[in-house]
Design a protein around this motif. Structure first.
Motif, short mmCIF file in Angstrom:
data_model
loop_
_atom_site.label_atom_id
_atom_site.label_comp_id
_atom_site.label_asym_id
_atom_site.label_seq_id
_atom_site.Cartn_x
_atom_site.Cartn_y
_atom_site.Cartn_z
N TYR A 55 0.85 -1.18 0.00
CA TYR A 55 0.00 0.00 0.00
C TYR A 55 0.90 1.24 0.00
O TYR A 55 1.49 1.59 1.02
CB TYR A 55 -0.90 -0.02 1.23
CG TYR A 55 -2.03 0.99 1.22
CD1 TYR A 55 -3.34 0.58 1.00
CD2 TYR A 55 -1.80 2.34 1.43
CE1 TYR A 55 -4.38 1.49 0.99
CE2 TYR A 55 -2.84 3.26 1.42
CZ TYR A 55 -4.12 2.82 1.20
OH TYR A 55 -5.15 3.73 1.19
N ALA A 56 0.98 1.89 -1.14
CA ALA A 56 1.87 3.04 -1.29
C ALA A 56 1.07 4.33 -1.22
O ALA A 56 0.05 4.48 -1.89
CB ALA A 56 2.61 2.95 -2.62
N VAL A 57 1.53 5.26 -0.38
CA VAL A 57 0.92 6.58 -0.31
C VAL A 57 1.91 7.60 -0.85
O VAL A 57 3.12 7.46 -0.69
CB VAL A 57 0.51 6.94 1.14
CG1 VAL A 57 -0.58 6.02 1.63
CG2 VAL A 57 1.70 6.90 2.08
N ASN A 58 1.38 8.61 -1.51
CA ASN A 58 2.22 9.64 -2.14
C ASN A 58 1.47 10.96 -2.05
O ASN A 58 0.48 11.17 -2.75
CB ASN A 58 2.50 9.26 -3.59
CG ASN A 58 3.44 10.24 -4.27
OD1 ASN A 58 3.79 11.29 -3.72
ND2 ASN A 58 3.86 9.92 -5.48
N TYR A 59 1.94 11.84 -1.15
CA TYR A 59 1.28 13.12 -0.91
C TYR A 59 2.17 14.26 -1.37
O TYR A 59 3.38 14.27 -1.13
CB TYR A 59 1.01 13.31 0.59
CG TYR A 59 -0.24 12.62 1.08
CD1 TYR A 59 -1.35 13.34 1.47
CD2 TYR A 59 -0.30 11.23 1.17
CE1 TYR A 59 -2.49 12.71 1.94
CE2 TYR A 59 -1.44 10.58 1.63
CZ TYR A 59 -2.53 11.33 2.01
OH TYR A 59 -3.66 10.70 2.47
N CYS A 60 1.56 15.23 -1.98
CA CYS A 60 2.26 16.45 -2.37
C CYS A 60 1.55 17.64 -1.74
O CYS A 60 0.33 17.73 -1.82
CB CYS A 60 2.26 16.59 -3.89
SG CYS A 60 3.19 18.00 -4.51
N CYS A 61 2.21 18.52 -1.10
CA CYS A 61 3.65 18.56 -0.85
C CYS A 61 3.89 19.15 0.54
O CYS A 61 3.01 19.80 1.09
CB CYS A 61 4.36 19.42 -1.86
SG CYS A 61 4.32 18.78 -3.56
N ALA A 82 5.52 6.69 1.13
CA ALA A 82 5.76 5.60 2.08
C ALA A 82 4.92 4.40 1.67
O ALA A 82 3.90 4.53 0.98
CB ALA A 82 5.41 6.02 3.49
N THR A 83 5.38 3.22 2.07
CA THR A 83 4.58 2.00 1.99
C THR A 83 4.19 1.65 3.41
O THR A 83 5.05 1.49 4.28
CB THR A 83 5.37 0.85 1.35
OG1 THR A 83 5.75 1.23 0.01
CG2 THR A 83 4.54 -0.41 1.28
N VAL A 84 2.89 1.55 3.67
CA VAL A 84 2.41 1.48 5.05
C VAL A 84 1.52 0.26 5.27
O VAL A 84 0.91 -0.26 4.34
CB VAL A 84 1.61 2.75 5.40
CG1 VAL A 84 2.51 3.98 5.33
CG2 VAL A 84 0.41 2.93 4.47
#
Length: 390
Positions: free
Chosen positions: A254-260, A298-300
């Motif tokens: 489960y990959a999360v990717n937040y900007c910014c 992150a991978t959470v």
């Protein structure tokens, strides 16, 4: 150009802490009924709703029942906020079917059908396109200068809109956006992948990842062996078996990717010279901070619930709740995806109809710059106009 004193006041000002009152859906109905009888103004009712939090899901059916009690647009806005905030909670006990839990064999049979459906049907869906309309709600937006200095102050502002810089303390409507999306093999392409918006610097966050994929979630939950029947629910007018699950980090993709989030560096020079006390301050020069904006990736581990039609194994709702560390700049990411059968190119496909995402972040990141605040952003999206993809 801002003076240092002004910036300092922005940085050290403490955010008010509001203690939200927890209420049930029935108590929400009672509150709105009493306010209507008292002939309270729309703004006053909305302010009351800003200060409550639901302990149960506010369903679409209940929202329709509340419509005659809503005095205006401001209250309606807060009803939608309550819907989004409560999206991953169980409904009131009165809405939960009294059907006994299936025995172990029946539970296994339902799960086996869902696993087969997710891996062989949903994951093999053809490419389709749709128009995705997203409503953003948000609170606690803070203006951060792109450059601040003790000598000359800020040269420009990360947030130039005064309505953003001085946004309300409570969650409120921000904007509505539309974007075409592609869904291939059941996975939605993120329309922001090549977006050039200066997220973070404009006072908003953006989710840059692809979101949870049904097949991956069920596969990882099965591998972790933590799938448990919890209740029956009525979804889309039909009974759905609800199973909870949990996936630990070592088995999670489960990959999360937040900007910014800001990354602050100090620039400039501050020097001292030996001078007598009578001659005044000895410090001189210009000490500045410069702001760069970076993604949080992150991978959470995660947990959630899977809603399954027992006869067909079709998944009609998926809830995922990411598990972050206390030190992460993202604290919460709760997602709910509702699925409905849709006619596309002469075929009936079960596709996303609505998503609700509830996030909590520390907008100033771990940079130590600016005051410490927590921002909640809610995204409610609907999908319309499905067409075959090319």
């Amino acid at each position: 150009m801002k003076r240092f004193g002004t910036i300092l006041m922005l940085l050290i000002a403490a955010s008010p802490v509001w203690a939200a009152k927890s209420i049930t859906v029935q108590q929400l109905k009672d509150l709105l009924t009493a306010d209507q009888q008292a002939k309270k103004a729309d703004a006053d009712v909305a302010n009351e709703l800003k200060q409550v939090v639901l302990t149960e899901e506010l369903t679409t059916a209940t929202m329709n029942e509340l419509a005659p009690l809503v005095p205006g647009a401001a209250t309606l806005e807060q009803v939608y906020v309550l819907e989004a905030k409560s999206a991953v909670l169980p409904p009131p006990a009165s809405d939960i079917p009294s059907t006994p839990a299936p025995d172990a064999a029946a539970q296994k049979a339902i799960l086996d059908k869902a696993i087969d459906y997710a891996g062989k049907t949903y994951a093999q869906l053809p490419m389709v396109t749709a128009m995705k309309t997203t409503i953003r709600f948000q609170d606690n937006v803070s203006a951060m200068a792109a450059s601040s200095g003790m000598h000359s102050g800020a040269t420009d502002n990360a947030t130039s809109d005064p309505n953003i810089a001085n946004a309300a303390q409570f969650v409120h409507y921000i904007n509505t956006t539309q974007a075409p999306v592609n869904i291939h093999n059941g996975i939605e392409d993120n329309p922001l992948a090549n977006d050039k918006t200066k997220w973070g610097a404009n006072g908003y966050i953006a989710l840059m990842g692809n979101g949870p994929a049904l097949g991956n979630v069920i596969s990882e939950a099965q591998a972790d062996g933590k799938i448990t029947f919890v209740r029956w629910e009525t979804v889309n007018g039909k009974a759905a078996a609800v199973f909870s699950y949990a996936v630990e980090k070592k088995k999670s993709h489960y990959a999360v990717n937040y900007c910014c989030f800001p990354d602050l560096d100090q620039a400039g020079m501050l020097s001292y010279s030996a001078r007598s006390a009578a001659s005044g301050p000895s410090a001189h020069g210009n000490l500045q901070t410069t702001t760069d904006w970076k993604n949080y990736k992150a991978t959470v581990p995660y947990h959630g619930e899977i809603f399954i039609e027992p006869d067909s194994g079709v998944v009609v709702r998926l809830v995922t709740q990411a598990d972050f560390k206390n030190t992460d700049v993202v604290h919460v990411e709760d997602q709910r995806i509702d699925f409905l059968p849709v006619a596309v190119g002469g075929k009936t496909l079960v596709l996303p109809s609505k998503t609700i995402i509830n996030t909590e972040v520390v907008p100033n990141g771990d940079s130590g710059g600016g005051k410490f605040i927590i921002r909640h952003t809610l995204f409610t999206s609907e999908y319309k106009g499905y067409q075959p993809g090319s």
